[in-house]
Design a protein around this motif. Sequence first.
Motif, mmCIF file in Angstrom:
data_model
loop_
_atom_site.group_PDB
_atom_site.id
_atom_site.type_symbol
_atom_site.label_atom_id
_atom_site.label_comp_id
_atom_site.label_asym_id
_atom_site.label_seq_id
_atom_site.Cartn_x
_atom_site.Cartn_y
_atom_site.Cartn_z
ATOM 1 N N TYR A 91 0.943 -1.073 0.037
ATOM 2 C CA TYR A 91 0.130 -0.010 -0.023
ATOM 3 C C TYR A 91 0.733 1.375 0.031
ATOM 4 N N TRP A 92 1.828 1.317 0.906
ATOM 5 C CA TRP A 92 2.531 2.458 1.097
ATOM 6 C C TRP A 92 3.599 2.658 -0.066
ATOM 7 N N ASN A 93 3.888 1.652 -0.933
ATOM 8 C CA ASN A 93 4.875 1.758 -2.145
ATOM 9 C C ASN A 93 3.767 1.921 -3.214
ATOM 10 N N GLY A 94 2.367 2.368 -3.167
ATOM 11 C CA GLY A 94 1.834 2.441 -4.400
ATOM 12 C C GLY A 94 1.705 1.149 -5.292
ATOM 13 N N GLY A 95 1.569 0.195 -4.798
ATOM 14 C CA GLY A 95 1.190 -1.120 -5.266
ATOM 15 C C GLY A 95 2.361 -1.627 -6.052
ATOM 16 N N ARG A 96 3.672 -1.396 -6.053
ATOM 17 C CA ARG A 96 4.576 -1.946 -6.693
ATOM 18 C C ARG A 96 5.859 -1.817 -6.045
ATOM 19 N N PRO A 97 6.913 -2.609 -6.298
ATOM 20 C CA PRO A 97 8.314 -2.598 -5.563
ATOM 21 C C PRO A 97 9.002 -1.055 -5.848
ATOM 22 N N ARG A 98 9.638 -0.900 -4.942
ATOM 23 C CA ARG A 98 10.472 0.541 -5.099
ATOM 24 C C ARG A 98 11.817 0.447 -4.646
ATOM 25 N N GLU A 99 12.667 1.394 -5.169
ATOM 26 C CA GLU A 99 13.945 1.516 -4.726
ATOM 27 C C GLU A 99 14.207 2.824 -4.082
ATOM 28 N N GLY A 100 14.889 2.705 -2.877
ATOM 29 C CA GLY A 100 15.147 3.713 -1.911
ATOM 30 C C GLY A 100 15.646 3.516 -0.438
ATOM 31 N N GLN A 101 15.492 4.544 0.309
ATOM 32 C CA GLN A 101 15.960 4.398 1.680
ATOM 33 C C GLN A 101 14.972 3.645 2.465
ATOM 34 N N VAL A 102 15.616 2.774 3.578
ATOM 35 C CA VAL A 102 14.698 2.063 4.327
ATOM 36 C C VAL A 102 14.480 2.802 5.533
ATOM 37 N N VAL A 103 13.224 2.673 6.307
ATOM 38 C CA VAL A 103 12.708 3.684 7.216
ATOM 39 C C VAL A 103 12.010 2.604 8.163
ATOM 40 N N ARG A 104 11.936 3.269 9.283
ATOM 41 C CA ARG A 104 11.064 2.545 10.378
ATOM 42 C C ARG A 104 10.106 3.481 11.007
ATOM 43 N N ALA A 105 10.164 4.650 11.020
ATOM 44 C CA ALA A 105 9.579 5.721 11.892
ATOM 45 C C ALA A 105 9.147 6.897 10.945
ATOM 46 N N VAL A 106 8.124 7.788 11.327
ATOM 47 C CA VAL A 106 7.453 8.808 10.614
ATOM 48 C C VAL A 106 8.653 9.653 10.396
ATOM 49 N N GLN A 107 9.449 9.994 11.481
ATOM 50 C CA GLN A 107 10.528 11.218 11.568
ATOM 51 C C GLN A 107 11.512 10.570 10.283
ATOM 52 N N GLU A 108 11.914 9.349 10.362
ATOM 53 C CA GLU A 108 12.849 8.815 9.492
ATOM 54 C C GLU A 108 12.314 9.108 7.925
ATOM 55 N N CYS A 109 11.341 9.087 7.786
ATOM 56 C CA CYS A 109 10.458 9.131 6.465
ATOM 57 C C CYS A 109 10.596 10.659 6.095
ATOM 58 N N LEU A 110 10.200 11.469 7.069
ATOM 59 C CA LEU A 110 10.324 12.923 6.889
ATOM 60 C C LEU A 110 11.845 13.546 6.413
ATOM 61 N N GLN A 111 12.675 13.015 7.242
ATOM 62 C CA GLN A 111 14.141 13.371 7.035
ATOM 63 C C GLN A 111 14.791 12.727 5.621
ATOM 64 N N ALA A 112 14.181 11.433 5.331
ATOM 65 C CA ALA A 112 14.652 11.071 3.803
ATOM 66 C C ALA A 112 14.325 12.091 3.009
ATOM 67 N N VAL A 113 13.000 12.348 3.098
ATOM 68 C CA VAL A 113 12.489 13.486 1.909
ATOM 69 C C VAL A 113 13.409 14.740 2.108
ATOM 70 N N LEU A 114 13.606 15.082 3.360
ATOM 71 C CA LEU A 114 14.298 16.378 3.481
ATOM 72 C C LEU A 114 15.791 16.380 2.894
ATOM 73 N N TRP A 115 16.390 15.480 3.209
ATOM 74 C CA TRP A 115 17.912 15.321 2.820
ATOM 75 C C TRP A 115 18.291 14.857 1.579
ATOM 76 N N ASN A 116 17.360 13.767 1.040
ATOM 77 C CA ASN A 116 17.563 12.960 -0.041
ATOM 78 C C ASN A 116 16.687 13.230 -1.100
ATOM 79 N N GLY A 117 15.652 13.923 -0.758
ATOM 80 C CA GLY A 117 14.833 14.345 -2.069
ATOM 81 C C GLY A 117 13.771 13.128 -2.238
ATOM 82 N N THR A 118 13.999 12.103 -1.272
ATOM 83 C CA THR A 118 13.145 10.852 -1.445
ATOM 84 C C THR A 118 11.559 11.205 -1.489
ATOM 85 N N VAL A 119 10.781 10.552 -2.104
ATOM 86 C CA VAL A 119 9.335 10.729 -1.978
ATOM 87 C C VAL A 119 8.544 9.444 -1.287
#
Length: 283
Positions: free
Chosen positions: A203-231
């Motif tokens: 669900y959170w990958n939009g229904g398909r495999p994705r490449e990118g940073q592995v995260v475990r917490a909400v703050q890690e998600c936000l920091q991945a976007v802020l620092w790496n431009g991850t979506v």
Amino acid sequence: MELRTLRYFVAVAEELHFGRAATRLHMSQPPLSRAIKQLEADIGALLFARSPTGVTLTPVGTVLLDEATALLDHADRVRARVSAAAGAATISVGILGDGTDPGASRLAAAYRRDHPGIDIRIRDTDLTDPTCGLRAGLVDVALTRAPFDESALTVRTLRADPVGVVLRADDPLARRGQLRLAELDDRRWFRFPQDTDPLWQSYWNGGRPREGQVVRAVQECLQAVLWNGTVGLAPLGHDLPSELTVVPLTDMAPSRVVAAWNEGDTNPLVRSFVETATAAYRH
């Protein structure tokens, strides 16, 4: 035999697969396998016939499954009755995600008002376990988001939230009024660890495999976007740092806020919590 070990055994017996049982219990497979082997050693007989494709119950395992299921049900009833008789009733609530959700705030206020003598214990969990420790017996009820594997659980939907993509404010796509998932196919996403519930991951990958940073917490998600431009995806309507924004997605199913508890749990505190949650999230 410890009740926790019996819960592990029942999970393997119902899944007939150590990997799936470990995912259901939100634990890694090696300690689960060790616990079952120790249980077999204590009993003095094999409980499962193992093969490369999974496991099957032995005759001894079949007998233990019937007895363990009854024993665990009885233990749950004993716990609720003794707690109520002692006048020190306790409910453990697992919470995933944003603790500032107004629905959760209303629920907390309503439950404290209606149950002043109840000791409420909160377990805040990361994004790798959408059941918040429910399968492992760490909480009585979970306030979380679907979808996830609902086997042996009862789940009630409290609210459905539209979903958007989290972007840096200076991202070219951040200026768009809405987006489709296909427009993000060439981007790096944040992902969850490999042993995370497959339905939740999908669900959170939009229904398909994705490449990118592995995260475990909400703050890690936000920091991945802020620092790496991850979506990545997030429900709409939550506060974000000024450097980030959320653009609505037109082709994502809403994210359901749910209450979940173990199927067949007769604890009256769980029932009252779910009823209070249903009313609190209805506003």
